[in-house]
Design a protein around this motif. Structure first.
Motif, PDB file in Angstrom:
ATOM      1  N   ASP A 153       9.577   3.705 -10.590  1.00 41.17           N
ATOM      2  CA  ASP A 153      10.033   3.522  -9.213  1.00 41.17           C
ATOM      3  C   ASP A 153       9.456   4.650  -8.354  1.00 41.17           C
ATOM      4  OD1 ASP A 153      12.184   2.134  -7.353  1.00 41.17           O
ATOM      5  OD2 ASP A 153      12.396   4.297  -7.065  1.00 41.17           O
ATOM      6  N   GLY A 154       8.516   4.285  -7.500  1.00 40.10           N
ATOM      7  CA  GLY A 154       7.836   5.287  -6.686  1.00 40.10           C
ATOM      8  C   GLY A 154       8.764   6.077  -5.783  1.00 40.10           C
ATOM      9  N   GLN A 155       9.804   5.425  -5.263  1.00 37.24           N
ATOM     10  CA  GLN A 155      10.746   6.101  -4.374  1.00 37.24           C
ATOM     11  C   GLN A 155      11.495   7.212  -5.111  1.00 37.24           C
ATOM     12  OE1 GLN A 155      11.139   5.531  -1.006  1.00 37.24           O
ATOM     13  NE2 GLN A 155       9.294   4.298  -1.319  1.00 37.24           N
ATOM     14  N   THR A 156      11.818   6.958  -6.362  1.00 38.98           N
ATOM     15  CA  THR A 156      12.485   7.979  -7.176  1.00 38.98           C
ATOM     16  C   THR A 156      11.520   9.100  -7.526  1.00 38.98           C
ATOM     17  OG1 THR A 156      14.014   6.357  -8.126  1.00 38.98           O
ATOM     18  CG2 THR A 156      13.716   8.417  -9.335  1.00 38.98           C
ATOM     19  N   PHE A 157      10.320   8.725  -7.951  1.00 36.51           N
ATOM     20  CA  PHE A 157       9.337   9.703  -8.420  1.00 36.51           C
ATOM     21  C   PHE A 157       9.009  10.744  -7.348  1.00 36.51           C
ATOM     22  CE2 PHE A 157       4.996  11.047  -9.661  1.00 36.51           C
ATOM     23  CZ  PHE A 157       5.256  11.430 -10.977  1.00 36.51           C
ATOM     24  N   ARG A 158       8.872  10.310  -6.098  1.00 38.40           N
ATOM     25  CA  ARG A 158       8.480  11.236  -5.035  1.00 38.40           C
ATOM     26  C   ARG A 158       9.597  12.193  -4.653  1.00 38.40           C
ATOM     27  NH1 ARG A 158      10.537  10.413  -0.145  1.00 38.40           N
ATOM     28  NH2 ARG A 158      11.467   8.391   0.414  1.00 38.40           N
ATOM     29  N   ARG A 159      10.819  11.890  -5.034  1.00 41.64           N
ATOM     30  CA  ARG A 159      11.960  12.743  -4.671  1.00 41.64           C
ATOM     31  C   ARG A 159      12.156  13.919  -5.647  1.00 41.64           C
ATOM     32  NH1 ARG A 159      13.699   7.629  -2.629  1.00 41.64           N
ATOM     33  NH2 ARG A 159      14.815   7.831  -0.622  1.00 41.64           N
ATOM     34  N   GLU A 175       7.816  11.183 -21.879  1.00 48.41           N
ATOM     35  CA  GLU A 175       8.168   9.810 -21.534  1.00 48.41           C
ATOM     36  C   GLU A 175       9.083   9.746 -20.313  1.00 48.41           C
ATOM     37  OE1 GLU A 175       6.759   9.669 -25.706  1.00 48.41           O
ATOM     38  OE2 GLU A 175       8.034  11.004 -24.531  1.00 48.41           O
ATOM     39  N   LEU A 176       9.762  10.840 -20.037  1.00 43.57           N
ATOM     40  CA  LEU A 176      10.643  10.888 -18.871  1.00 43.57           C
ATOM     41  C   LEU A 176       9.856  10.686 -17.576  1.00 43.57           C
ATOM     42  CD1 LEU A 176      13.356  11.431 -17.501  1.00 43.57           C
ATOM     43  CD2 LEU A 176      12.935  13.877 -17.775  1.00 43.57           C
ATOM     44  N   LEU A 177       8.648  11.256 -17.516  1.00 41.01           N
ATOM     45  CA  LEU A 177       7.808  11.055 -16.331  1.00 41.01           C
ATOM     46  C   LEU A 177       7.416   9.597 -16.180  1.00 41.01           C
ATOM     47  CD1 LEU A 177       5.347  14.090 -16.144  1.00 41.01           C
ATOM     48  CD2 LEU A 177       7.196  13.511 -14.570  1.00 41.01           C
ATOM     49  N   ASP A 178       7.080   8.950 -17.305  1.00 43.63           N
ATOM     50  CA  ASP A 178       6.730   7.530 -17.256  1.00 43.63           C
ATOM     51  C   ASP A 178       7.905   6.702 -16.753  1.00 43.63           C
ATOM     52  OD1 ASP A 178       4.218   8.116 -18.287  1.00 43.63           O
ATOM     53  OD2 ASP A 178       4.877   7.859 -20.366  1.00 43.63           O
ATOM     54  N   LEU A 179       9.102   7.081 -17.173  1.00 45.39           N
ATOM     55  CA  LEU A 179      10.305   6.359 -16.755  1.00 45.39           C
ATOM     56  C   LEU A 179      10.473   6.449 -15.237  1.00 45.39           C
ATOM     57  CD1 LEU A 179      13.760   6.623 -18.542  1.00 45.39           C
ATOM     58  CD2 LEU A 179      13.604   6.571 -16.063  1.00 45.39           C
ATOM     59  N   GLU A 230      17.540  15.675 -22.116  1.00 45.59           N
ATOM     60  CA  GLU A 230      17.061  14.518 -22.886  1.00 45.59           C
ATOM     61  C   GLU A 230      17.260  13.236 -22.079  1.00 45.59           C
ATOM     62  OE1 GLU A 230      15.363  15.095 -25.368  1.00 45.59           O
ATOM     63  OE2 GLU A 230      15.989  17.073 -26.030  1.00 45.59           O
ATOM     64  N   ALA A 231      16.936  13.315 -20.802  1.00 42.14           N
ATOM     65  CA  ALA A 231      17.194  12.202 -19.877  1.00 42.14           C
ATOM     66  C   ALA A 231      16.401  10.944 -20.214  1.00 42.14           C
ATOM     67  CB  ALA A 231      16.894  12.641 -18.445  1.00 42.14           C
ATOM     68  N   GLN A 232      15.301  11.092 -20.959  1.00 43.56           N
ATOM     69  CA  GLN A 232      14.516   9.911 -21.313  1.00 43.56           C
ATOM     70  C   GLN A 232      15.286   8.945 -22.204  1.00 43.56           C
ATOM     71  OE1 GLN A 232      13.881  12.913 -22.673  1.00 43.56           O
ATOM     72  NE2 GLN A 232      14.234  12.512 -24.843  1.00 43.56           N
ATOM     73  N   ASN A 233      16.353   9.432 -22.856  1.00 41.96           N
ATOM     74  CA  ASN A 233      17.109   8.588 -23.778  1.00 41.96           C
ATOM     75  C   ASN A 233      17.752   7.383 -23.098  1.00 41.96           C
ATOM     76  OD1 ASN A 233      16.510  10.171 -25.976  1.00 41.96           O
ATOM     77  ND2 ASN A 233      18.403  11.361 -25.901  1.00 41.96           N
ATOM     78  N   VAL A 234      18.044   7.509 -21.811  1.00 38.09           N
ATOM     79  CA  VAL A 234      18.700   6.408 -21.117  1.00 38.09           C
ATOM     80  C   VAL A 234      17.727   5.257 -20.840  1.00 38.09           C
ATOM     81  CG1 VAL A 234      18.318   7.096 -18.704  1.00 38.09           C
ATOM     82  CG2 VAL A 234      20.452   5.959 -19.331  1.00 38.09           C
ATOM     83  N   GLY A 235      16.424   5.537 -20.990  1.00 45.10           N
ATOM     84  CA  GLY A 235      15.445   4.485 -20.731  1.00 45.10           C
ATOM     85  C   GLY A 235      14.821   3.895 -21.978  1.00 45.10           C
ATOM     86  N   LEU A 236      15.296   4.324 -23.174  1.00 49.93           N
ATOM     87  CA  LEU A 236      14.700   3.839 -24.421  1.00 49.93           C
ATOM     88  C   LEU A 236      14.888   2.341 -24.592  1.00 49.93           C
ATOM     89  CD1 LEU A 236      15.791   6.672 -26.907  1.00 49.93           C
ATOM     90  CD2 LEU A 236      13.534   6.316 -25.881  1.00 49.93           C
TER      91      LEU A 236
END
Length: 354
Positions: free
Chosen positions: A205-211, A197-201, A158-164
């Motif tokens: 940051d592109g650097q995070t997303f590509r990793r 929503e986790l993907l949107d979060l 439920e990692a998306q919760n940190v970005g709510l």
């Protein structure tokens, strides 16, 4: 489907034992192989080619990589990951209290901040710290604690919760924090799971997303998955010692719609229906001295289980309404509490055993 043995006269016809067995079973899908193929390359191998719990390092900066698993509520994300991690030969002891496993899994509370997430991770490692300490100090402790325990995989469910309800700058800080876990010194593999929503979060940051490698558990459909779901329901019914439902009609299509096309929820509803059938069988046997084992799983059992789950009226019950395909199913799938209620109709429950 995995986890065999049940019967011994179908657990001495003890409904509680039967249900415990069914709820402990696991149905493998293509997603199991997809996840394993994404997970194993993130680790080194020994001379014999077996995966070992040491992260593979990539690129000039010698960083590791992570995995993001997304899907709607009830898609089966947590179960999928738990199965992989608990069965992986490189990580013995996962989920076993007191075992020195090199995987740490933490459920992110809602709502959460980076600070509260850091405290939750420390708590999961058995480390208590003052809550009034600054965020950077808490995360410094997180890094040191993970290193001290030899943790090489951190799973945040439920990692998306940190970005709510966080600002873009705050989300970028979250992403930077996650990226730092993948980097030297002592990088770890980070697995994030949650709703879409986790993907949107992470895209913030592109650097995070590509990793991160991404795996999405999509919806099921009657057109593509009815045959498979029918077999799963039939197998579960047989394990419970009852006759599978007739393959005629639209029961499976209704089940998929009731589950909002989510595989995990469909399994839950089917098991609840079997529990209802066992309850009805026991009630009828007690009242009429009938032998157990002749009950056929039917739409009435699914209807009763669904009504208990959703708290809906007959006109809104996907298993009873004529216009079931137009019914908007409740997005909440927390399930009902308590024992099954007797079905209003039992006329179709008793059939000859196969």
């Amino acid at each position: 489907m995995t986890n065999s043995p049940p019967p011994v006269e179908v657990m001495q016809r003890d409904p509680a034992a039967v249900m415990e067995h069914l709820r402990g079973r696991y149905v493998r899908t293509d997603s199991d192989e997809t996840l394993r193929k994404a997970f194993d390359p993130l680790f080194r191998r020994n001379e014999s080619g077996a995966v070992i719990p040491e992260p593979m390092l990539f690129g000039i900066d010698q960083e590791t990589r992570g995995i993001i698993v997304t899907g709607a509520t009830g898609a089966g994300k947590s179960t999928l990951l738990k199965r992989l991690l608990s069965e992986h030969p490189a990580f013995p002891g996962f989920g076993v209290k007191g075992a020195e496993c090199r995987i740490l899994s933490v459920k992110v509370p809602s709502p959460a901040t980076l600070k509260s997430l850091g405290l939750e991770i420390l708590k999961a490692t058995g480390w208590n710290t003052r809550t009034n300490r600054p965020e950077w100090a808490i995360w410094n402790d997180v890094h040191h604690r993970l290193i001290a325990l030899g943790i090489t995989v951190l799973h945040l469910d439920e990692a998306q919760n940190v970005g709510l309800n966080r600002s873009t700058d705050a989300i970028k800080q979250i992403c930077a924090n996650w990226t730092s876990l993948l980097q030297q010194p002592n990088p770890i593999v980070l697995i994030l799971s949650g709703v879409e929503e986790l993907l949107d979060l992470t895209r913030t940051d592109g650097q995070t997303f590509r990793r991160f490698r991404k795996i999405h558990l999509g919806p099921i459909s009657a057109a593509a998955d009815a045959k498979r779901m029918s077999k799963i329901v039939s197998d579960y019914a047989k394990l419970a010692g009852i006759v599978p439902p007739s393959e005629e009609g639209d029961l499976i299509a209704r089940l998929i719609h009731a589950a909002q096309s989510q595989f995990g929820v469909a399994i839950e509803i089917a098991i609840d229906a079997i529990e209802q059938a066992l309850f009805d069988e026991q009630t009828l046997s007690d009242e009429q001295a009938l032998p157990p084992g002749d009950t056929q799983l039917s739409v009435s059992h699914f209807a009763a289980a669904y009504a208990r789950r959703e708290g809906c009226e007959i006109k809104d019950n996907v298993f009873l309404a004529r216009n079931w395909a137009s019914i908007r199913v409740n997005a909440s799938h927390n399930g009902g509490e308590g024992k099954p209620e007797a079905s209003a109709s039992r006329s179709n429950n008793k059939k000859k055993s196969q």
